[in-house]
Write a protein that holds these residues in place. Structure first.
Motif, PDB file in Angstrom:
ATOM      1  N   PHE A   6       3.966   9.216  22.107  1.00 36.03           N
ATOM      2  CA  PHE A   6       3.643   8.295  21.027  1.00 36.03           C
ATOM      3  C   PHE A   6       2.452   8.792  20.223  1.00 36.03           C
ATOM      4  O   PHE A   6       2.440   8.714  18.989  1.00 36.03           O
ATOM      5  N   LEU A   7       1.438   9.315  20.897  1.00 37.20           N
ATOM      6  CA  LEU A   7       0.266   9.844  20.206  1.00 37.20           C
ATOM      7  C   LEU A   7       0.617  11.066  19.370  1.00 37.20           C
ATOM      8  O   LEU A   7       0.103  11.238  18.254  1.00 37.20           O
ATOM      9  N   VAL A   8       1.489  11.924  19.882  1.00 37.63           N
ATOM     10  CA  VAL A   8       1.928  13.092  19.116  1.00 37.63           C
ATOM     11  C   VAL A   8       2.694  12.643  17.877  1.00 37.63           C
ATOM     12  O   VAL A   8       2.516  13.192  16.780  1.00 37.63           O
ATOM     13  N   LEU A   9       3.532  11.622  18.016  1.00 42.71           N
ATOM     14  CA  LEU A   9       4.276  11.085  16.886  1.00 42.71           C
ATOM     15  C   LEU A   9       3.323  10.505  15.839  1.00 42.71           C
ATOM     16  O   LEU A   9       3.531  10.680  14.632  1.00 42.71           O
ATOM     17  N   LEU A  10       2.262   9.843  16.276  1.00 42.35           N
ATOM     18  CA  LEU A  10       1.263   9.312  15.341  1.00 42.35           C
ATOM     19  C   LEU A  10       0.529  10.424  14.610  1.00 42.35           C
ATOM     20  O   LEU A  10       0.263  10.321  13.407  1.00 42.35           O
ATOM     21  N   VAL A  11       0.206  11.505  15.314  1.00 39.06           N
ATOM     22  CA  VAL A  11      -0.486  12.634  14.681  1.00 39.06           C
ATOM     23  C   VAL A  11       0.418  13.302  13.648  1.00 39.06           C
ATOM     24  O   VAL A  11      -0.023  13.638  12.539  1.00 39.06           O
ATOM     25  N   VAL A  12       1.683  13.487  13.981  1.00 35.73           N
ATOM     26  CA  VAL A  12       2.625  14.095  13.034  1.00 35.73           C
ATOM     27  C   VAL A  12       2.776  13.208  11.801  1.00 35.73           C
ATOM     28  O   VAL A  12       2.787  13.689  10.664  1.00 35.73           O
ATOM     29  N   ALA A  13       2.873  11.895  11.995  1.00 36.14           N
ATOM     30  CA  ALA A  13       2.974  10.966  10.867  1.00 36.14           C
ATOM     31  C   ALA A  13       1.713  10.992  10.011  1.00 36.14           C
ATOM     32  O   ALA A  13       1.783  10.933   8.781  1.00 36.14           O
ATOM     33  N   PRO A  55      20.820  17.047   3.453  1.00 38.82           N
ATOM     34  CA  PRO A  55      20.700  17.113   4.911  1.00 38.82           C
ATOM     35  C   PRO A  55      19.251  17.004   5.373  1.00 38.82           C
ATOM     36  O   PRO A  55      18.316  17.124   4.585  1.00 38.82           O
ATOM     37  N   GLU A  56      19.083  16.793   6.670  1.00 36.51           N
ATOM     38  CA  GLU A  56      17.745  16.836   7.269  1.00 36.51           C
ATOM     39  C   GLU A  56      17.366  18.296   7.418  1.00 36.51           C
ATOM     40  O   GLU A  56      17.983  19.039   8.173  1.00 36.51           O
ATOM     41  N   VAL A  57      16.360  18.723   6.680  1.00 35.68           N
ATOM     42  CA  VAL A  57      16.018  20.137   6.631  1.00 35.68           C
ATOM     43  C   VAL A  57      15.108  20.536   7.791  1.00 35.68           C
ATOM     44  O   VAL A  57      15.386  21.473   8.506  1.00 35.68           O
ATOM     45  N   PHE A  58      14.025  19.829   7.986  1.00 35.95           N
ATOM     46  CA  PHE A  58      13.052  20.191   9.017  1.00 35.95           C
ATOM     47  C   PHE A  58      12.714  18.941   9.805  1.00 35.95           C
ATOM     48  O   PHE A  58      12.005  18.060   9.337  1.00 35.95           O
ATOM     49  N   THR A  59      13.240  18.857  11.022  1.00 42.41           N
ATOM     50  CA  THR A  59      13.063  17.672  11.856  1.00 42.41           C
ATOM     51  C   THR A  59      12.408  18.066  13.169  1.00 42.41           C
ATOM     52  O   THR A  59      12.789  19.045  13.784  1.00 42.41           O
ATOM     53  N   VAL A  60      11.438  17.279  13.583  1.00 44.90           N
ATOM     54  CA  VAL A  60      10.768  17.490  14.863  1.00 44.90           C
ATOM     55  C   VAL A  60      11.273  16.430  15.828  1.00 44.90           C
ATOM     56  O   VAL A  60      11.318  15.241  15.493  1.00 44.90           O
ATOM     57  N   HIS A  61      11.677  16.844  17.024  1.00 45.65           N
ATOM     58  CA  HIS A  61      12.140  15.913  18.053  1.00 45.65           C
ATOM     59  C   HIS A  61      11.045  15.748  19.093  1.00 45.65           C
ATOM     60  O   HIS A  61      10.615  16.721  19.721  1.00 45.65           O
ATOM     61  N   ILE A  62      10.592  14.523  19.261  1.00 45.61           N
ATOM     62  CA  ILE A  62       9.527  14.212  20.220  1.00 45.61           C
ATOM     63  C   ILE A  62      10.075  13.186  21.197  1.00 45.61           C
ATOM     64  O   ILE A  62      10.256  12.018  20.842  1.00 45.61           O
ATOM     65  N   GLN A  63      10.392  13.618  22.390  1.00 47.18           N
ATOM     66  CA  GLN A  63      10.907  12.776  23.469  1.00 47.18           C
ATOM     67  C   GLN A  63      12.077  11.906  23.015  1.00 47.18           C
ATOM     68  O   GLN A  63      12.098  10.699  23.200  1.00 47.18           O
ATOM     69  N   GLY A  64      13.036  12.521  22.385  1.00 42.97           N
ATOM     70  CA  GLY A  64      14.237  11.811  21.977  1.00 42.97           C
ATOM     71  C   GLY A  64      14.158  11.136  20.621  1.00 42.97           C
ATOM     72  O   GLY A  64      15.151  10.645  20.113  1.00 42.97           O
ATOM     73  N   LYS A  65      12.997  11.089  20.021  1.00 43.81           N
ATOM     74  CA  LYS A  65      12.829  10.501  18.692  1.00 43.81           C
ATOM     75  C   LYS A  65      12.723  11.640  17.677  1.00 43.81           C
ATOM     76  O   LYS A  65      11.961  12.578  17.858  1.00 43.81           O
ATOM     77  N   SER A  66      13.504  11.553  16.617  1.00 45.33           N
ATOM     78  CA  SER A  66      13.433  12.588  15.592  1.00 45.33           C
ATOM     79  C   SER A  66      12.564  12.101  14.435  1.00 45.33           C
ATOM     80  O   SER A  66      12.600  10.929  14.056  1.00 45.33           O
ATOM     81  N   PHE A  67      11.776  13.008  13.896  1.00 46.40           N
ATOM     82  CA  PHE A  67      10.887  12.705  12.779  1.00 46.40           C
ATOM     83  C   PHE A  67      11.115  13.757  11.704  1.00 46.40           C
ATOM     84  O   PHE A  67      10.833  14.930  11.913  1.00 46.40           O
ATOM     85  N   PRO A  68      11.642  13.357  10.535  1.00 45.70           N
ATOM     86  CA  PRO A  68      11.936  14.318   9.469  1.00 45.70           C
ATOM     87  C   PRO A  68      10.672  14.713   8.702  1.00 45.70           C
ATOM     88  O   PRO A  68      10.159  13.931   7.893  1.00 45.70           O
TER      89      PRO A  68
END
Length: 95
Positions: A6-13, A55-68
């Motif tokens: 969750f913290l990694v997802l917050l940092v990426v956002a 399409p989704e060009v560059f997506t990061v997957h963090i523990q099953g959640k994808s973040f474009p």
């Protein structure tokens, strides 16, 4: 999702929101605002991409959640521009 994920997802956002605000040339606030702008930008960017059939060009997957990443940056810039236009329409221009 674990706390670290969750913290990694917050940092990426936050990074995506900050880049989007930099591209728009307008700053809406600090770090927490960048996180919110990053998440709103991800939703807005994916909605725009879906409308245009892109399409989704560059997506990061963090523990099953994808973040474009790319669409979050583009959506953040669009959202920031809209907020800047609304703010200047209601408060007037400041030099």
């Amino acid at each position: 999702m674990t706390l670290i994920g969750f913290l990694v997802l917050l940092v990426v956002a936050a990074v995506c929101g900050a880049i989007g605000q930099s591209l728009a040339g307008y700053d809406l606030g600090g770090c927490l605002v960048s996180i919110v702008v990053g998440f709103i930008g991800a939703y807005l960017g994916m909605w725009l991409a879906g409308k245009f059939g892109l399409p989704e060009v560059f997506t990061v997957h963090i523990q099953g959640k994808s973040f474009p990443i790319l669409w979050a940056i583009i959506g953040s810039a669009v959202f920031t521009l809209i907020m800047a236009l609304l703010r200047s329409a209601f408060t007037g221009r400041r030099y």
